[in-house]
Design a protein around this motif. Sequence first.
Motif, mmCIF file in Angstrom:
data_model
loop_
_atom_site.group_PDB
_atom_site.id
_atom_site.type_symbol
_atom_site.label_atom_id
_atom_site.label_comp_id
_atom_site.label_asym_id
_atom_site.label_seq_id
_atom_site.Cartn_x
_atom_site.Cartn_y
_atom_site.Cartn_z
ATOM 1 N N MET A 110 0.770 -1.275 0.062
ATOM 2 C CA MET A 110 0.084 0.137 0.116
ATOM 3 C C MET A 110 1.018 1.218 0.076
ATOM 4 N N PRO A 111 0.699 2.035 -0.916
ATOM 5 C CA PRO A 111 1.747 3.329 -1.189
ATOM 6 C C PRO A 111 1.475 4.098 0.157
ATOM 7 N N GLN A 112 0.239 3.997 0.874
ATOM 8 C CA GLN A 112 0.172 4.879 2.126
ATOM 9 C C GLN A 112 1.088 4.657 3.215
ATOM 10 N N LEU A 113 1.322 3.476 3.230
ATOM 11 C CA LEU A 113 2.352 2.773 4.609
ATOM 12 C C LEU A 113 3.569 2.750 3.902
ATOM 13 N N ASP A 114 4.067 3.204 2.810
ATOM 14 C CA ASP A 114 5.304 3.061 2.257
ATOM 15 C C ASP A 114 6.342 4.228 3.078
ATOM 16 N N PHE A 115 6.666 4.084 4.318
ATOM 17 C CA PHE A 115 7.288 5.061 5.078
ATOM 18 C C PHE A 115 8.621 5.285 4.563
ATOM 19 N N ALA A 116 9.093 4.467 3.831
ATOM 20 C CA ALA A 116 10.618 4.588 3.477
ATOM 21 C C ALA A 116 10.764 5.660 2.377
ATOM 22 N N ASN A 117 9.567 5.907 1.840
ATOM 23 C CA ASN A 117 9.647 6.990 0.645
ATOM 24 C C ASN A 117 9.817 8.226 1.199
ATOM 25 N N PRO A 118 10.685 9.161 1.004
ATOM 26 C CA PRO A 118 10.987 10.321 1.347
ATOM 27 C C PRO A 118 9.971 11.431 1.126
ATOM 28 N N LEU A 119 9.035 11.306 -0.087
ATOM 29 C CA LEU A 119 8.098 12.090 -0.235
ATOM 30 C C LEU A 119 7.238 12.253 0.746
#
Lengths: 165, 251
Positions: free
Chosen positions: A1-10
């Motif tokens: 789920m893109p919403q839980l991709d906390f590694a994404n700096p964005l």
Amino acid sequence: MPQLDFANPLMTTTLLWLFLIFGALYFVLKSYALPRVATVLENRAARIRADLDAAQAAQREGEAALAELRAATAAARAEAQATVAAAMADAQAKASAQAEAINARLAAQVDEAEARVRAARDAAMGALREVAGSTAQAMLARLGVSAPARTVTAAVDRAAKQGAR
Amino acid sequence: MAAEGNAIDALGQFVLYPALGQVGSAVGFTNSNLYMVFAGVLIVALMVYGMREAAMVPGRMQGLAESAYGFIDDMVVAQVGEEGRRFFPFVFTLFMFILFGNMLGLFPYAFTFTSHITVTFALAATVFVLVTAVAIALHGRKFFGYFMPEGAPMWLAPIIIPVEIVSYLSRPISLSVRLFANMMAGHVMLKVFATFVVMLAGLGTVGPVLSLMPLALNIALVAFEVLVAFLQAYVFAILTCIYLHDAVHLH
């Protein structure tokens, strides 16, 4: 789920921008946009209140005028009634006075006529008695009875009195 | 973002990527932020352009702006009371921001920033911090009495106090998850049924006829999502008001 991709700096920068945008929006609305709306709403409420007050004042004024009109009408009616009653009483008095005068005249005429009738009757009765007396003397003379004229007249008078009854 | 082959890519619509080209990627400005700016600009446009005439008898735009103002004003005063008036700009900003975010997300190719748990949690955390700060500023130490309701027997304190603390701390979680889950579920469903339309339409002669069914469903879903968009913004705002009431009055 893109919403839980906390590694994404964005993810983090999105939140920083969120606070910036939300804060700016809050500031613009609080200090500029919302007070203007509040002013407009207050002005309208004040206008409506003033108009309502004016309408109520006008209504009170109208009611007062109506009451005044009613009082004036009642006074005029009472005055008119009094005038009519006075005129009627006046006319009645005049009429009864007139009627009395006529009645008095008529009564006088009747009395006069009655007196004339009585006089005529008395005269007629007097003449009748004379005729009766002379007739009675003539009849007595024919019968060969002599009687004093006075006695005959008295007798005729008596008989006439009895007959008149 | 459309269906690739037979795969249904329902989550692609939630992916963050830099917006505004080079400048955007340098400062980490994302597509989500772009729609936040759209929402903010539209809100300010409604409230400023709509009210530009400040007419005694409002036109359509002014009527909408005044309705929004009156709606939130009534809500704040009814829930918090007259002393809640000073929180009105915050609740109004919150409601309009979420409402416009939800509504903008319903446009094709738009990004729904309220479908990100981080965004909704950030908003809910702001509410939580504000409410707690207001409560402590107004009531000082008495605020902690909030966790032990008056009249409750003392021997129940070991149970009541932890339960009250957990329920207090779970407010931002329930607030943010409710909005996030509603928006995400709606958009996933829309995407799945939209993909069905495309997939069924490719199935030979009967395909286009069959594809009418998910299409009809999607039309109904869009109407439902408009309702949800409004309802979730309303729920977020009214729960904020209820929390503010607790903070101002302590029960």
